[in-house]
Design a protein around this motif. Structure first.
Motif, PDB file in Angstrom:
ATOM      1  N   GLY A 196       0.676  -1.117  -0.033  1.00  0.00           N
ATOM      2  CA  GLY A 196       0.182   0.045  -0.146  1.00  0.00           C
ATOM      3  C   GLY A 196       0.884   1.312   0.050  1.00  0.00           C
ATOM      4  O   GLY A 196       0.500   2.152  -0.919  1.00  0.00           O
ATOM      5  N   PRO A 197       1.840   1.159   0.937  1.00  0.00           N
ATOM      6  CA  PRO A 197       2.500   2.609   1.066  1.00  0.00           C
ATOM      7  C   PRO A 197       3.245   3.053  -0.323  1.00  0.00           C
ATOM      8  O   PRO A 197       3.605   4.204  -0.852  1.00  0.00           O
ATOM      9  CB  PRO A 197       3.599   2.113   2.024  1.00  0.00           C
ATOM     10  CG  PRO A 197       2.825   1.464   2.952  1.00  0.00           C
ATOM     11  CD  PRO A 197       1.920   0.482   2.008  1.00  0.00           C
ATOM     12  N   VAL A 198       3.850   1.771  -1.066  1.00  0.00           N
ATOM     13  CA  VAL A 198       4.662   1.926  -2.328  1.00  0.00           C
ATOM     14  C   VAL A 198       3.740   2.171  -3.422  1.00  0.00           C
ATOM     15  O   VAL A 198       3.729   3.243  -4.270  1.00  0.00           O
ATOM     16  CB  VAL A 198       5.421   0.938  -2.423  1.00  0.00           C
ATOM     17  CG1 VAL A 198       5.985   0.733  -3.995  1.00  0.00           C
ATOM     18  CG2 VAL A 198       6.419   0.633  -1.530  1.00  0.00           C
ATOM     19  N   HIS A 199       2.459   1.548  -3.508  1.00  0.00           N
ATOM     20  CA  HIS A 199       2.009   1.543  -4.930  1.00  0.00           C
ATOM     21  C   HIS A 199       0.628   2.435  -4.798  1.00  0.00           C
ATOM     22  O   HIS A 199       0.223   3.016  -5.923  1.00  0.00           O
ATOM     23  CB  HIS A 199       1.549   0.144  -5.137  1.00  0.00           C
ATOM     24  CG  HIS A 199       2.596  -0.747  -5.677  1.00  0.00           C
ATOM     25  ND1 HIS A 199       3.126  -0.540  -6.773  1.00  0.00           N
ATOM     26  CD2 HIS A 199       3.158  -1.682  -5.139  1.00  0.00           C
ATOM     27  CE1 HIS A 199       4.149  -1.494  -7.030  1.00  0.00           C
ATOM     28  NE2 HIS A 199       4.079  -2.412  -5.755  1.00  0.00           N
ATOM     29  N   VAL A 200       0.244   2.918  -3.444  1.00  0.00           N
ATOM     30  CA  VAL A 200      -0.937   3.685  -3.227  1.00  0.00           C
ATOM     31  C   VAL A 200      -0.528   5.073  -2.909  1.00  0.00           C
ATOM     32  O   VAL A 200      -0.765   6.170  -3.492  1.00  0.00           O
ATOM     33  CB  VAL A 200      -2.021   3.120  -2.219  1.00  0.00           C
ATOM     34  CG1 VAL A 200      -3.125   4.363  -1.952  1.00  0.00           C
ATOM     35  CG2 VAL A 200      -2.587   1.999  -2.822  1.00  0.00           C
ATOM     36  N   LEU A 201       0.421   5.126  -2.012  1.00  0.00           N
ATOM     37  CA  LEU A 201       0.945   6.402  -1.317  1.00  0.00           C
ATOM     38  C   LEU A 201       2.311   6.923  -2.183  1.00  0.00           C
ATOM     39  O   LEU A 201       2.577   7.954  -1.958  1.00  0.00           O
ATOM     40  CB  LEU A 201       1.335   6.187   0.126  1.00  0.00           C
ATOM     41  CG  LEU A 201       0.272   5.914   1.094  1.00  0.00           C
ATOM     42  CD1 LEU A 201       0.907   5.910   2.629  1.00  0.00           C
ATOM     43  CD2 LEU A 201      -1.170   6.781   1.122  1.00  0.00           C
ATOM     44  N   ARG A 202       2.558   6.069  -3.019  1.00  0.00           N
ATOM     45  CA  ARG A 202       3.672   6.620  -4.027  1.00  0.00           C
ATOM     46  C   ARG A 202       4.911   6.831  -3.121  1.00  0.00           C
ATOM     47  O   ARG A 202       5.789   7.726  -3.635  1.00  0.00           O
ATOM     48  CB  ARG A 202       3.320   7.677  -4.869  1.00  0.00           C
ATOM     49  CG  ARG A 202       2.249   7.214  -5.786  1.00  0.00           C
ATOM     50  CD  ARG A 202       2.416   5.940  -6.627  1.00  0.00           C
ATOM     51  NE  ARG A 202       1.119   5.871  -7.426  1.00  0.00           N
ATOM     52  CZ  ARG A 202       1.252   4.757  -8.511  1.00  0.00           C
ATOM     53  NH1 ARG A 202       2.107   3.906  -8.542  1.00  0.00           N
ATOM     54  NH2 ARG A 202       0.042   4.713  -9.187  1.00  0.00           N
ATOM     55  N   ARG A 203       5.226   5.822  -2.090  1.00  0.00           N
ATOM     56  CA  ARG A 203       6.314   6.283  -1.259  1.00  0.00           C
ATOM     57  C   ARG A 203       7.550   5.527  -1.691  1.00  0.00           C
ATOM     58  O   ARG A 203       7.442   4.196  -2.334  1.00  0.00           O
ATOM     59  CB  ARG A 203       6.171   6.265   0.222  1.00  0.00           C
ATOM     60  CG  ARG A 203       5.021   6.995   0.926  1.00  0.00           C
ATOM     61  CD  ARG A 203       4.795   6.615   2.149  1.00  0.00           C
ATOM     62  NE  ARG A 203       6.084   7.218   3.011  1.00  0.00           N
ATOM     63  CZ  ARG A 203       6.373   6.443   4.355  1.00  0.00           C
ATOM     64  NH1 ARG A 203       5.485   5.810   4.769  1.00  0.00           N
ATOM     65  NH2 ARG A 203       7.415   6.734   4.779  1.00  0.00           N
ATOM     66  N   ARG A 204       8.890   5.870  -1.727  1.00  0.00           N
ATOM     67  CA  ARG A 204       9.947   5.092  -1.939  1.00  0.00           C
ATOM     68  C   ARG A 204      10.191   4.004  -0.949  1.00  0.00           C
ATOM     69  O   ARG A 204       9.825   3.931  -0.034  1.00  0.00           O
ATOM     70  CB  ARG A 204      11.287   5.991  -1.637  1.00  0.00           C
ATOM     71  CG  ARG A 204      11.325   6.936  -2.739  1.00  0.00           C
ATOM     72  CD  ARG A 204      12.502   7.907  -2.433  1.00  0.00           C
ATOM     73  NE  ARG A 204      13.839   7.248  -2.168  1.00  0.00           N
ATOM     74  CZ  ARG A 204      14.251   7.263  -1.022  1.00  0.00           C
ATOM     75  NH1 ARG A 204      13.827   7.918  -0.090  1.00  0.00           N
ATOM     76  NH2 ARG A 204      15.383   6.664  -0.903  1.00  0.00           N
ATOM     77  N   LYS A 205      10.378   2.739  -1.784  1.00  0.00           N
ATOM     78  CA  LYS A 205      10.525   1.592  -1.121  1.00  0.00           C
ATOM     79  C   LYS A 205      11.404   1.460   0.114  1.00  0.00           C
ATOM     80  O   LYS A 205      11.287   0.955   1.063  1.00  0.00           O
ATOM     81  CB  LYS A 205      10.707   0.381  -2.004  1.00  0.00           C
ATOM     82  CG  LYS A 205      10.737  -1.163  -1.531  1.00  0.00           C
ATOM     83  CD  LYS A 205      11.070  -2.219  -2.290  1.00  0.00           C
ATOM     84  CE  LYS A 205      10.174  -2.346  -3.556  1.00  0.00           C
ATOM     85  NZ  LYS A 205      10.396  -3.380  -4.440  1.00  0.00           N
TER      86      LYS A 205
END
Length: 250
Positions: free
Chosen positions: A110-119
């Motif tokens: 979710g954080p990576v693909h929805v919130l567009r945060r860096r892995k």
């Protein structure tokens, strides 16, 4: 945090929600109890628009997600709904983990693909959430290698990774064997000590009685009575609630 007014939901000719009113304040732990088929899970799914309401109003923080304007039912743009949904993740009865991804990959999804945060910045946070639910050592396991209780705790870590304003729990222990329930309830209890805002649909009455700030009794698609747990469980005013409390006491 959430204000629901006169919410209706129908599936075809079947009316599931019949004018629900619900208010949840920031930091409040809200439980929704009631008989099966009374509309509890549908209410949660409508709040975060996994199911689209038929009519009514929902306000989440400062965002109006749907509203009534005369006889016109208006729903916020999809971008607004997606943003709201990301801020109030749901923990499901049957976990809904991605089977072909590891525990850690499920939590960072979710954080990576929805919130567009860096892995790279998300992984240490995800590992901390897994540590808090007691599953850091299982981060490279796949869901099929976990018990039901462990899967549910991964699902809770996944919700926490979204940096939620509100967490929705849809009967989080009902699919678990009895010996696995306590670990999940203890995890939710730990979240309560952090002052998190939660709405929990449950059949665990003793848990609701101990943890809730406010309890709502939902039956026949309506919230028939609301109050602090001691009032709901000890001095119910609505006859339908009184009958329900009596039935679960035996």
């Amino acid at each position: 945090m959430i204000a629901v007014r006169q919410l209706h939901k129908s599936f075809g000719n079947t009316q599931v929600l019949r004018g629900v009113d619900l208010t949840v304040h920031r930091g409040e732990i809200t439980f929704i109890i009631g008989p099966s088929g009374g509309g509890k899970s549908t209410l949660l799914r409508c709040i975060n628009f996994l199911d689209r309401p038929t009519s009514g109003e929902i306000t989440f923080g400062e965002e109006r997600l749907c509203s009534e304007d005369g006889n016109v039912f208006r729903v916020a743009p999809d971008a607004v709904l997606r943003r709201a949904r990301s801020r109030m993740p749901m923990v499901f009865q049957h976990f809904n983990l991605l089977k072909h991804r590891t525990v850690l990959q499920n939590v960072i999804e979710g954080p990576v693909h929805v919130l567009r945060r860096r892995k790279a910045e998300v992984i240490p946070e995800a590992q901390e959430f897994l540590r808090r639910v007691g599953l850091l050592e299982r981060q490279d396991f796949y869901p099929d290698q976990l018990s039901g209780g462990q899967k549910q705790r991964v699902a809770i870590a996944r919700a926490l990774a979204m940096q939620p304003a509100l967490i929705l729990f849809d009967e989080p222990t009902s699919a678990l064997d009895p010996e696995l329930v306590s670990g999940v309830l203890e995890t939710i209890r730990a979240l309560a000590t952090e002052g998190r805002t939660m709405i929990i649909v449950t059949h665990e009455m003793s848990f609701a009685r101990r943890l809730a700030h406010r309890v709502h009794f939902c039956a026949e698609g309506q919230i028939l009575e609301s109050g602090p747990p001691e009032a709901i469980f000890e001095t119910p005013q609505n006859p339908r609630l009184a009958s329900f409390i009596q039935s679960i006491a035996h």
